[in-house]
Each structure stands twice: as structure tokens, then as C-alpha cells.
Write an enzyme that holds these catalytic residues in place. Sequence first.
Site, PDB file in Angstrom:
ATOM      1  N   LYS A 195       0.846  -1.203   0.000  1.00  0.00           N
ATOM      2  CA  LYS A 195       0.000   0.000   0.000  1.00  0.00           C
ATOM      3  C   LYS A 195       0.875   1.245   0.000  1.00  0.00           C
ATOM      4  O   LYS A 195       0.632   2.196  -0.743  1.00  0.00           O
ATOM      5  CB  LYS A 195      -0.920   0.009   1.236  1.00  0.00           C
ATOM      6  N   GLN A 255      -5.091  -1.417   9.601  1.00  0.00           N
ATOM      7  CA  GLN A 255      -4.971  -2.737   8.987  1.00  0.00           C
ATOM      8  C   GLN A 255      -5.609  -3.794   9.901  1.00  0.00           C
ATOM      9  O   GLN A 255      -5.293  -3.868  11.088  1.00  0.00           O
ATOM     10  CB  GLN A 255      -3.482  -3.051   8.740  1.00  0.00           C
ATOM     11  N   ASP A 292     -11.414   2.763   3.832  1.00  0.00           N
ATOM     12  CA  ASP A 292     -11.810   1.353   3.716  1.00  0.00           C
ATOM     13  C   ASP A 292     -13.336   1.215   3.567  1.00  0.00           C
ATOM     14  O   ASP A 292     -13.836   0.150   3.211  1.00  0.00           O
ATOM     15  CB  ASP A 292     -11.368   0.576   4.969  1.00  0.00           C
TER      16      ASP A 292
END
Length: 298
Positions: free
Chosen positions: A55, A99, A122
Amino acid sequence: MTEATIIDGKAFAAKLRERVGAEVRRITDAHGLKPNLTVILVGEDAASQVYVRNKGIQTEEAGMESVTHRLDASTDEATLLGMIEDLNADPKCNGILVQLPLPDHIDESKVLATIDPEKDVDGFHVINVGRLWTGQNALVPCTPYGCLMMLKDHFGSLSGKRALVLGRSNIVGKPMAALLLNESCTVTVAHSRTADLEERCREADILVAAVGRPEMVKGDWVKPGAVVIDVGINRVPAPEKGPDKTKLVGDVDFGEASAVAGAITPVPGGVGPMTIACLLRNTLVAACRQNGIDAPDL
Ligand code: NDP
């Protein structure tokens, strides 16, 4: 025997990253804004370390700023929540990604609820979930958004298609169903308690498999000509490659299904690469919205 068109997610993702990069350059030049994605990683989970590194690299390649906070596995919940609140208040931070999975002593739902919905790249905050299901301007979870982009590219309009989503998780199955419904598909969501699963699958023009069961969807579950999107990423033994070797397979039996389907995503190289590309897209969109700039239609 008809062979399905292979939907090349790797190439599709590369093009999306290029488009995001071009838009980032445009808004940086025009507005002096360099979008920032901040990732928080708690603990040493090996797969998470790889995802977070990728990422970071792809964020910078797209011309955005990447910040990663690596916290010890023993970090307490209050410390993590405090860090998120600081990022919420920091105008330089446009996207926050924690995460997952988190260590057991941290309440995931509390963490997701603390992220500012406008920075929730997200798309897991309940505000964004609600916006998605009510057809409003949500930040949408990256994996299902990537699937939708590939489907729209293949079909043009999805209106009136019969879609079956196999799996009802909050990160893939449910948002996928909402996206397809918003595109006027007739959507069935199947799960571990679904009766006549194979028959339901055979009715679908669009079959999205997100179950986490290696090669579960067989060729005779697929309607001839259907488009099959395989979200699954499963590592399985590969004795044909040598002792102790492994390989990645999807939730669909690719060999069988590709003989029946009209088009299909491979694993690897299908949905997987789209996820980070859509994260970059979400970060750009979030940065634009926070700064009153028209978000590009990507
Ligand atoms: P979850 O484990 O959270 O959900 C799996 C879903 O599949 C559940 O709804 C479950 O039903 C259903 N299911 C499980 N077994 C069966 C069965 N035998 N018959 C019918 N339904 C079943 O998984 P995720 O949604 O998080 O992930 C799904 C897959 O996608 C995994 O392989 C994961 O690795 C992959 N993935 C890939 C990503 C990418 O970037 N490409 C990103 C995210 C995930 P029930 O609810 O009834 O238990």
C-alpha cells in the site's frame, strides 16, 4: 468447448492507478494538495506487513503521501483510539486505514467507529455502510468496488442482470450486494445456510464468489455465458511444484468454470490487484471532498 474471456485485473488495476496518478498530479498542480494516506499497523502479522508495504509503495507511486504507523502488538486500545482521533483532527491526513485483523484485546468495531467517516478510505464505518445502502455518496469498501468496476467495464450497464453474491461478510459480500443493487441488478446473497446453493448459482448472469473455500464453485454451478468474479484468495498445497510448495487459488474451480463462463477473473491476477488501486482512488476522492474540490469520476 467455449473458453471464457479472462478479465485481467492486473492490467485493469494498472490503468486505474495511472488514472489516479494523473488526477493527483492535476489537483496537486491546481490546488497544492498532495493527498495523504495514513496506515496504522498493530502487531507483526506477516500477511498484513506485506499488504501495508505494498500500500505504501503504490500510494507514493501515485504521487500521494504515505505514512505508516507501526505499533507494537501489546499497544492498548486507548492508545490506538487516541492516535485515530489525532489523525481525524489533522487536516494533512486525508485517509486513515487501520490494517485488520487487530490483536484480540482491541475491539475492532470501536476502532472502525472512531475513524472520521470522511477519512474512512476502507468504507467500513457504519455511516459509509448506511450511505452505500441508501444510495448516497459513500466511501465504498475497496474489494467490492474493484469487482464492480470490472463488471461495468465488461457489461456497460448492469441493469436487469441477475446477480448472485456468495458470501455475506461486511467487507466483501454485503457491500458487493449493495453496489449491484444500486446498479439495478436483481441480487441474491447466498451464505452457509442457503438451500439449493448450486441451483441459485446457476441462475446468475453475474456470480461473485467470496467464501474463502478453495475452488468450491464448480463448473456445473455456473450458468453458460455468465460472468464469474472470484474474490477468494486461498493458499493450498501444490505438490506438483515440489514438496512443501504452495499456490494461490480462488473460491472458484477456474479450470471447470472457465469452460462454461462467458468471462472470469483469475486468481491470482483478478480481483486482488484492484483492491489497492481502489484504495488509492478512495484516498483521492476523500482528499477532494475534504477540500471542496470536485472529485474525479474514477
Ligand atoms: P468471511 O469468512 O468473512 O465470509 C465468508 C462468507 O462465506 C460467509 O458469509 C459465509 O457464510 C460464507 N460461506 C462459508 N462457507 C460457505 C459454504 N460452504 N457455503 C456457502 N457459503 C459459505 O470471508 P471474507 O468475505 O472476508 O473473504 C472471502 C474470501 O475473499 C476469502 O478467500 C478472502 O481471502 C478473500 N478476500 C480477498 C480480497 C482481495 O483483495 N481480493 C479482500 C478480502 C477478502 P456465513 O455468513 O453463513 O458464515
